[in-house]
Write a protein that holds these residues in place. Structure first.
Motif, PDB file in Angstrom:
ATOM      1  N   LEU A 125       0.839  -1.196   0.000  1.00 13.04           N
ATOM      2  CA  LEU A 125       0.000   0.000   0.000  1.00 13.04           C
ATOM      3  C   LEU A 125       0.872   1.242   0.000  1.00 13.04           C
ATOM      4  CD1 LEU A 125      -2.518  -1.102   2.794  1.00 13.04           C
ATOM      5  CD2 LEU A 125      -2.703  -1.503   0.327  1.00 13.04           C
ATOM      6  N   SER A 126       0.281   2.371  -0.395  1.00 10.15           N
ATOM      7  CA  SER A 126       0.965   3.652  -0.239  1.00 10.15           C
ATOM      8  C   SER A 126       0.007   4.625   0.427  1.00 10.15           C
ATOM      9  CB  SER A 126       1.436   4.213  -1.589  1.00 10.15           C
ATOM     10  OG  SER A 126       0.341   4.723  -2.321  1.00 10.15           O
ATOM     11  N   GLY A 127       0.568   5.523   1.212  1.00  7.22           N
ATOM     12  CA  GLY A 127      -0.240   6.494   1.937  1.00  7.22           C
ATOM     13  C   GLY A 127       0.645   7.433   2.702  1.00  7.22           C
ATOM     14  N   ASP A 128       0.075   8.117   3.710  1.00  8.49           N
ATOM     15  CA  ASP A 128       0.838   9.112   4.458  1.00  8.49           C
ATOM     16  C   ASP A 128       1.691   8.512   5.564  1.00  8.49           C
ATOM     17  OD1 ASP A 128      -0.127  11.189   2.953  1.00  8.49           O
ATOM     18  OD2 ASP A 128      -1.856  11.528   4.242  1.00  8.49           O
ATOM     19  N   GLY A 129       1.382   7.295   5.993  1.00 11.76           N
ATOM     20  CA  GLY A 129       2.100   6.696   7.108  1.00 11.76           C
ATOM     21  C   GLY A 129       3.446   6.130   6.689  1.00 11.76           C
ATOM     22  N   PRO A 130       4.221   5.638   7.676  1.00 14.43           N
ATOM     23  CA  PRO A 130       5.512   5.023   7.353  1.00 14.43           C
ATOM     24  C   PRO A 130       5.312   3.713   6.611  1.00 14.43           C
ATOM     25  CG  PRO A 130       4.972   4.668   9.659  1.00 14.43           C
ATOM     26  CD  PRO A 130       3.933   5.608   9.120  1.00 14.43           C
ATOM     27  N   VAL A 131       6.307   3.311   5.852  1.00 14.10           N
ATOM     28  CA  VAL A 131       6.226   2.061   5.119  1.00 14.10           C
ATOM     29  C   VAL A 131       6.200   0.905   6.109  1.00 14.10           C
ATOM     30  CG1 VAL A 131       8.737   1.927   4.867  1.00 14.10           C
ATOM     31  CG2 VAL A 131       7.261   0.695   3.273  1.00 14.10           C
ATOM     32  N   ALA A 132       5.263  -0.035   5.912  1.00 12.77           N
ATOM     33  CA  ALA A 132       5.132  -1.172   6.813  1.00 12.77           C
ATOM     34  C   ALA A 132       6.337  -2.092   6.662  1.00 12.77           C
ATOM     35  CB  ALA A 132       3.836  -1.918   6.527  1.00 12.77           C
ATOM     36  N   ALA A 133       6.784  -2.627   7.799  1.00 16.45           N
ATOM     37  CA  ALA A 133       7.961  -3.499   7.785  1.00 16.45           C
ATOM     38  C   ALA A 133       7.722  -4.795   7.029  1.00 16.45           C
ATOM     39  CB  ALA A 133       8.383  -3.804   9.226  1.00 16.45           C
ATOM     40  N   ALA A 134       6.449  -5.144   6.795  1.00 16.82           N
ATOM     41  CA  ALA A 134       6.135  -6.380   6.077  1.00 16.82           C
ATOM     42  C   ALA A 134       6.505  -6.311   4.608  1.00 16.82           C
ATOM     43  CB  ALA A 134       4.643  -6.693   6.217  1.00 16.82           C
ATOM     44  N   PHE A 135       6.761  -5.098   4.073  1.00 14.95           N
ATOM     45  CA  PHE A 135       6.932  -4.945   2.637  1.00 14.95           C
ATOM     46  C   PHE A 135       8.379  -4.785   2.208  1.00 14.95           C
ATOM     47  CE2 PHE A 135       2.541  -3.057   3.203  1.00 14.95           C
ATOM     48  CZ  PHE A 135       1.898  -4.226   2.816  1.00 14.95           C
ATOM     49  N   THR A 136       9.289  -5.458   2.881  1.00 18.02           N
ATOM     50  CA  THR A 136      10.688  -5.374   2.474  1.00 18.02           C
ATOM     51  C   THR A 136      10.990  -6.292   1.297  1.00 18.02           C
ATOM     52  OG1 THR A 136      11.260  -7.008   4.162  1.00 18.02           O
ATOM     53  CG2 THR A 136      11.491  -4.668   4.752  1.00 18.02           C
ATOM     54  N   ARG A 137      10.175  -7.363   1.112  1.00 19.20           N
ATOM     55  CA  ARG A 137      10.377  -8.277  -0.023  1.00 19.20           C
ATOM     56  C   ARG A 137       9.140  -9.152  -0.184  1.00 19.20           C
ATOM     57  NH1 ARG A 137      11.868 -13.439   1.809  1.00 19.20           N
ATOM     58  NH2 ARG A 137      12.382 -13.547   4.037  1.00 19.20           N
ATOM     59  N   ASP A 138       9.054  -9.838  -1.325  1.00 19.02           N
ATOM     60  CA  ASP A 138       7.972 -10.796  -1.544  1.00 19.02           C
ATOM     61  C   ASP A 138       8.171 -12.020  -0.657  1.00 19.02           C
ATOM     62  OD1 ASP A 138       6.863  -9.182  -3.438  1.00 19.02           O
ATOM     63  OD2 ASP A 138       7.508 -10.355  -5.167  1.00 19.02           O
ATOM     64  N   HIS A 391       7.526   8.780  -2.379  1.00 19.44           N
ATOM     65  CA  HIS A 391       7.100   9.689  -3.446  1.00 19.44           C
ATOM     66  C   HIS A 391       6.212  10.773  -2.852  1.00 19.44           C
ATOM     67  CE1 HIS A 391       5.415  11.160  -7.217  1.00 19.44           C
ATOM     68  NE2 HIS A 391       6.319  10.464  -7.868  1.00 19.44           N
ATOM     69  N   SER A 392       6.533  12.035  -3.098  1.00 24.64           N
ATOM     70  CA  SER A 392       5.852  13.150  -2.431  1.00 24.64           C
ATOM     71  C   SER A 392       4.392  13.273  -2.831  1.00 24.64           C
ATOM     72  CB  SER A 392       6.579  14.468  -2.718  1.00 24.64           C
ATOM     73  OG  SER A 392       6.553  14.755  -4.113  1.00 24.64           O
ATOM     74  N   GLU A 393       3.986  12.727  -3.965  1.00 25.03           N
ATOM     75  CA  GLU A 393       2.600  12.843  -4.419  1.00 25.03           C
ATOM     76  C   GLU A 393       1.806  11.557  -4.192  1.00 25.03           C
ATOM     77  OE1 GLU A 393       2.484  14.185  -8.431  1.00 25.03           O
ATOM     78  OE2 GLU A 393       3.459  16.100  -7.999  1.00 25.03           O
ATOM     79  N   THR A 394       2.362  10.410  -4.554  1.00 30.89           N
ATOM     80  CA  THR A 394       1.603   9.157  -4.451  1.00 30.89           C
ATOM     81  C   THR A 394       1.766   8.470  -3.110  1.00 30.89           C
ATOM     82  OG1 THR A 394       3.406   7.766  -5.307  1.00 30.89           O
ATOM     83  CG2 THR A 394       1.956   8.828  -6.917  1.00 30.89           C
ATOM     84  N   GLY A 395       2.820   8.802  -2.356  1.00 32.63           N
ATOM     85  CA  GLY A 395       3.071   8.122  -1.088  1.00 32.63           C
ATOM     86  C   GLY A 395       3.746   6.778  -1.231  1.00 32.63           C
ATOM     87  N   GLU A 396       4.078   6.363  -2.448  1.00 31.41           N
ATOM     88  CA  GLU A 396       4.759   5.084  -2.646  1.00 31.41           C
ATOM     89  C   GLU A 396       6.117   5.117  -1.955  1.00 31.41           C
ATOM     90  OE1 GLU A 396       6.378   2.302  -6.360  1.00 31.41           O
ATOM     91  OE2 GLU A 396       4.898   3.894  -6.718  1.00 31.41           O
ATOM     92  N   MET A 397       6.507   3.996  -1.314  1.00 30.02           N
ATOM     93  CA  MET A 397       7.745   3.958  -0.533  1.00 30.02           C
ATOM     94  C   MET A 397       8.581   2.740  -0.907  1.00 30.02           C
ATOM     95  SD  MET A 397       6.275   4.876   3.248  1.00 30.02           S
ATOM     96  CE  MET A 397       4.906   6.038   3.427  1.00 30.02           C
ATOM     97  N   HIS A 398       9.904   2.919  -0.841  1.00 25.33           N
ATOM     98  CA  HIS A 398      10.825   1.816  -1.106  1.00 25.33           C
ATOM     99  C   HIS A 398      12.050   1.968  -0.199  1.00 25.33           C
ATOM    100  CE1 HIS A 398       8.649   0.376  -4.615  1.00 25.33           C
ATOM    101  NE2 HIS A 398       8.542   1.628  -5.015  1.00 25.33           N
TER     102      HIS A 398
END
Length: 632
Positions: A125-138, A391-398
């Motif tokens: 997911l993407s949003g305003d919150g911090p990136v969830a730790a579950a999404f480090t890899r598949d 990403h400042s607009e979409t909230g996508e995090m990596h």
């Protein structure tokens, strides 16, 4: 089940607003789904603002759209349950009315769920919150604790419909129903998979009010019923319970607790003390961060004043991240960073030490915590710095790859714990091996271990290169830049040559001599043809405009920036006393530069747009008189 129907998308809606941009984006994203493979179920919660009529009109023209008409409750739980009861797809995906589905996301989720035989598929997911730790890899077979799935407990997931019906999973009409539903699903599923590589859904803030104190406690108690019913006594049960104790109960007793009226503090404290005594034994505390162990101990002993003192001492405690170096290594941007916890006054946190053993030092007003619970030796060994971009607009995090270490720095009274490392920002591979999307990517740092915290990387006092680089794959410009607040970002593929200059223009310099003002603005990258002709356009507050041609001198890509140089006349007919806002004219368009120029009495200075201009002329004289005669 209708033949070939892959996914039912369930969307609870309540007065979404017929003119809402976010609801429009949600609907558009759902209408892109192939109608013979996907259905969309809007569960309307008695809308009175025209939403219901709009949805009915949509369903009349779209064969795969259904609208459920419900009485008004104000709670999305009932709408989700109604949609689950009538869904026909092999899988069900849950989202909210102001979220936006990423194109192609459900097809990728469906294929991955079939491939992994997942009952629950957790998508990124993407949003305003911090990136969830579950999404480090598949992950094909995710573990609830090892893979930190409890950091992703919103309903936005793909669930096998047969699995939902077999276990009779439904949302309860109470606070924390979303977390309870997802927890039951996690504990019941044979296979949970994680699809971290692509964003599935852009999640908007829910807009739902915080539950009342008693409702919160009732919801937390229901979650503990699930934990105790579906787990055996032992480490797994304790760690799950400790997670919800920390994230739901103890979180309410932090610094925000200080802003509550005294009677509300007493009421909330009483509710949380009661449920702590009933559902959260002291044996859980070893699974808490050390500062929360103190909070739990004070809660159990009934020490309201101690809770207030601890929250007061914690106010302003934060993570401080320093940028030591920013450099290009080939086509990869390398960042050297250090991160350390600091107190409200900016002084580093000091921990007690004896040989290899380390203890947290509580505030002097809160010193009754058992020394065994204050020891953080094991946690200190696990302290690490993580760097991610958003990403400042979409909230996508990596996340970015980081190599680093933790250093113990001996000081008077103990040791400091400082994490340091190098992060590598490769725009061609940062999105799980894929290129990053164009746009501005904010750089964030977080530190795990003793006291988890996160922060932005701020601009240091010494200057850093504004040089950009053309990335090899795909070939496009990448520019490190700073926000008006001094926060580090990296822009991938600026929209124009002029915009690339505006991104780094806060580093401009000006000087005045020989009746002219000379201005130099960094240019991160100059194309081989030298770029289009340029003019600086300066407009004074009040209306006067001065225009001057600008010369662009190239730098060396990845090493040092070029510069845009202009000579502007001063005095009558040129830059007179005042504050001037510069723009850059290229190819017939004007782009705002991110600074101001103040001129007076034969000198010129650059002003940050964030820094208020000091009073001048008669305003300065009035301010001086007020200070002198005690009028301020």
């Amino acid at each position: 089940m209708r033949q070939g129907l892959k996914v039912s998308v369930a969307v609870p809606v309540g007065n979404a607003g017929p003119a809402s941009d976010s609801f429009d984006a949600c609907v558009r994203s759902l209408l892109e789904l192939p109608p013979d493979e996907y259905e969309v179920i809007f569960a309307d919660d008695g809308s009175t603002d025209g939403t219901r009529k709009r949805l009915d009109a949509l369903a009349a023209t779209r064969s795969n759209v259904r609208v459920l008409h419900l009485d008004r409750t104000g709670d999305p739980a009932r709408g989700r349950n109604a949609a689950l009861s009538v869904a026909l797809g092999e899988f069900v995906f849950l989202m909210n009315a102001h979220d936006r589905l990423e194109p192609g996301a459900l097809q990728r989720l469906f294929e991955r769920a079939k491939e992994t035989e997942a009952d629950v598929l957790v998508g990124r997911l993407s949003g305003d919150g911090p990136v969830a730790a579950a999404f480090t890899r598949d992950r094909d077979r995710a573990d609830l604790l090892r893979d930190r799935l409890l950091t992703a407990v919103t309903a936005h997931k793909l669930f096998r419909r047969e699995f939902i019906e077999t276990h009779q999973l439904r949302f309860a009409d109470r606070a924390l129903s979303e977390q309870a539903f997802v927890l039951r699903a996690y504990l019941s599923a044979k296979v949970i998979a994680v699809a971290a590589g692509h964003v599935v859904c852009h999640v908007a803030p829910s807009g739902e009010p915080e539950p009342g104190d008693w409702d919160l406690v009732a919801g937390l108690s229901a979650i503990m019923d699930i934990v105790e019913a579906q787990t055996e006594p032992g480490v797994q049960r304790d760690r799950i319970a400790a997670h919800f104790f920390r994230s739901v109960a103890l979180r309410r007793l932090g610094p925000p607790f200080l802003g509550l009226p005294a009677e509300r503090q007493e009421l909330l404290y009483g509710h949380l003390k009661a449920i702590t005594a009933a559902r959260f034994p002291q044996t859980l505390d070893t699974h808490l961060p050390v500062h929360l162990r103190a909070r739990a101990a004070l809660l159990r002993t009934g020490d309201t004043k101690g809770i207030v003192d601890l929250a007061t001492a914690a106010q302003g405690t934060r993570l401080d991240a320093e940028l030591g170096d920013l450099r290009w290594e080939g086509h990869v941007l390398s960042l050297t960073l250090t991160a350390e916890l600091v107190a409200a006054d900016g002084t580093p946190m000091v921990f007690a030490a004896d040989g290899d053993r380390v203890w947290w030092v509580p505030p002097s007003r809160v010193d009754r915590l058992d020394p065994a619970l204050r020891e953080i030796t094991d946690a200190a060994e696990e302290v690490r710095m993580e760097v991610y971009v958003r990403h400042s607009e979409t909230g996508e995090m990596h996340f970015l790859p980081v190599t680093g270490e933790l250093r113990r720095l001996p000081v008077e009274g103990g040791v400091r714990l400082r994490a340091s490392g190098d992060a590598r920002f490769d725009v061609g591979t940062a999105a799980f091996g894929r290129p990053l999307d164009p746009g501005v990517w904010e750089v964030h740092v977080r530190m795990r271990g003793v006291n988890p915290a996160r922060t932005r990387v701020m601009r240091p006092d010494k200057g850093f290169t504004s040089a950009g680089m053309m990335a090899e794959y795909p070939r496009r410009l990448v520019v490190p830049c700073w926000s008006d607040k001094g926060e580090l970002s990296v822009c991938v593929e600026p929209r124009s040559f002029a915009e690339s200059i505006a991104l780094v223009s806060q580093a401009a310099t000006v000087s005045a001599h020989d009746g002219a003002v000379f201005m130099s603005v960094p240019v991160p990258y100059v194309p081989p043809n030298g770029g289009p002709s340029a003019e600086l356009v300066l407009r004074r507050v009040g209306g006067k405009t001065v225009v001057a041609p600008a010369l662009i001198e190239p730098g060396e890509p990845g090493r040092f920036a070029g510069q845009l140089i202009a000579k502007l006349p001063s005095g009558r007919g040129g830059l007179t006393r005042g504050v001037w806002r510069p723009k850059l004219r290229m190819d017939g368009s004007l782009v705002d530069l991110r600074f101001a120029v103040e001129t007076q009495r034969g000198r010129a200075v650059v002003r940050s747009l964030e820094t208020p201009r000091p009073p001048t002329g008669w305003k300065r004289m009035v301010a001086s008189l007020k200070r002198r005669y005690g009028m301020l």
